[in-house]
Write an enzyme that holds these catalytic residues in place. Structure first.
Site, PDB file in Angstrom:
ATOM      1  N   ALA A  14       4.530  -2.257   7.669  1.00  0.00           N
ATOM      2  CA  ALA A  14       5.043  -1.357   8.761  1.00  0.00           C
ATOM      3  C   ALA A  14       5.095  -2.465  10.251  1.00  0.00           C
ATOM      4  O   ALA A  14       5.551  -3.435   9.661  1.00  0.00           O
ATOM      5  CB  ALA A  14       3.282  -1.131   9.405  1.00  0.00           C
ATOM      6  N   GLY A  60       8.377  -0.331   9.437  1.00  0.00           N
ATOM      7  CA  GLY A  60       9.082   0.071   8.444  1.00  0.00           C
ATOM      8  C   GLY A  60      10.090  -0.300   8.172  1.00  0.00           C
ATOM      9  O   GLY A  60      11.117   0.634   7.660  1.00  0.00           O
ATOM     10  N   LYS A 101      12.065  -3.042   7.382  1.00  0.00           N
ATOM     11  CA  LYS A 101      13.196  -2.842   6.389  1.00  0.00           C
ATOM     12  C   LYS A 101      12.555  -2.163   4.914  1.00  0.00           C
ATOM     13  O   LYS A 101      13.408  -2.302   4.063  1.00  0.00           O
ATOM     14  CB  LYS A 101      11.610  -4.722   5.529  1.00  0.00           C
ATOM     15  N   CYS A 131       8.215 -14.255  10.332  1.00  0.00           N
ATOM     16  CA  CYS A 131       8.885 -14.764  11.885  1.00  0.00           C
ATOM     17  C   CYS A 131       7.951 -15.794  12.493  1.00  0.00           C
ATOM     18  O   CYS A 131       7.793 -15.846  13.473  1.00  0.00           O
ATOM     19  CB  CYS A 131       9.110 -14.197  12.678  1.00  0.00           C
TER      20      CYS A 131
END
Length: 316
Positions: A119, A121, A123, A240
């Site tokens: 989620a 979604g 990628k 990230c």
């Protein structure tokens, strides 16, 4: 009034980043960044999409390293989300750093692919497009509302090969041992790369304790991902976050536990980056981690960490 970075985070950056890059990275947290989007080839052809956006008064600009990645000015974001291309799933708003992980994984048509923390979604949809909607794409998300958002985005983007599972990713490796040709684990993280000095709320929940908390979960997720991967298969681990505890240290722990069953392999990233660290807080890390990459943020690209692993033998 512009906020300031958490002092402990800013101090850690001085130890993580090259000295000659630090000022540029710090400046990026205050930048008002352009909006990046990806053209969805499952729904439309790039020329037609771009013509429609220009007819709507937008001025999309190309990204040198991807024919499907484009940007518009930050002020044009609302207009972009009001275009037919957006409503019809012909484009997907997605930061350029986020688009790097599927490109590094390079899933092929007909393969069995796992997205272990899927989620919302973006990628997953990008991988389905790379696969030409041919093969099998398992998308895993444990949180109920995020799971349904994932399903909505996959449907809206025309993904037909996805099979969604509301399940804790830490259990998947044991449930589907050595089933997948490729695995993407874009792990839940402290989201340090999303800090925005124009939005104090983006930093409100960060702490060194939060980094340690998510690292504990990431370690188990990566082991699950490796167990789900076929021998000879490829895995991309990404976050990230800047934190070595969430990045190099997670991969180091997997390498230590599994020995030569997995290997870090070089990955070519077409944006500014530094090699992964091989030492942190006085602890020496596996030298293979120099092959991993930490994307350095600028006025367009967010920070990102990425490791590409190849499974050399069974872990059963």
């Amino acid at each position: 009034m512009t906020a300031t970075l958490p002092a402990a985070f800013a101090d850690r950056l001085t130890r993580i980043l090259p000295a000659d890059r630090l000022d540029g990275v710090l400046a990026s947290f205050a930048a008002v960044k352009d909006v990046a989007f990806r053209i969805n080839t499952l729904k439309a052809q790039p020329d037609a999409v771009l013509a429609g956006l220009r007819a709507a008064g937008l001025n999309p600009r190309p990204v040198a390293w991807s024919p499907l990645a484009w940007v518009v000015d930050a002020a044009a974001k609302r207009a972009l989300t009001e275009t037919p291309a957006f409503y019809q799933g012909e484009i997907y708003i997605q930061n350029l750093a986020s688009q790097l992980a599927p490109l590094a994984l390079a899933p092929q048509p007909g393969e069995m692919v796992l997205d272990l923390a899927a989620a919302p979604g973006g990628k997953t949809c990008q991988m389905a497009a790379l696969m030409g909607n041919q093969g099998w794409l398992s998308a895993v998300e444990p949180v109920r509302d995020r799971y349904f958002r994932l399903k909505h985005n996959l449907d809206q983007q025309g993904v037909s090969i996805a099979h969604c599972y509301q399940k804790d990713g830490r259990a998947v490796g044991a449930l589907t041992p050595e089933r997948f040709d490729r695995v993407l684990l874009d792990a839940p993280c402290s989201s340090e790369a999303r800090f925005d000095l124009n939005d104090p709320d983006s930093m409100a929940h960060w702490s060194p304790g939060k980094v340690r908390e998510v690292a504990h979960k990431q370690k188990r997720l990566l082991l699950s991902a490796i167990h789900a991967l076929k021998p000879g298969g490829v895995l991309v681990y990404s976050t990230c976050s800047f934190a070595p505890e969430e990045n190099e240290c997670i991969v180091h722990a997997a390498l230590h536990k599994l020995g030569d069953a997995v290997e870090v392999t070089p990955v070519d990233i077409p944006v500014l980056h530094q090699p992964g660290l091989t030492e942190w807080d006085g602890k020496m890390l596996n030298p293979q981690l120099a092959h991993s990459v930490r994307v350095l943020p600028d006025s367009l690209v967010d920070g990102f960490y990425l490791t590409r692993l190849v499974k050399q033998r069974s872990t059963q």
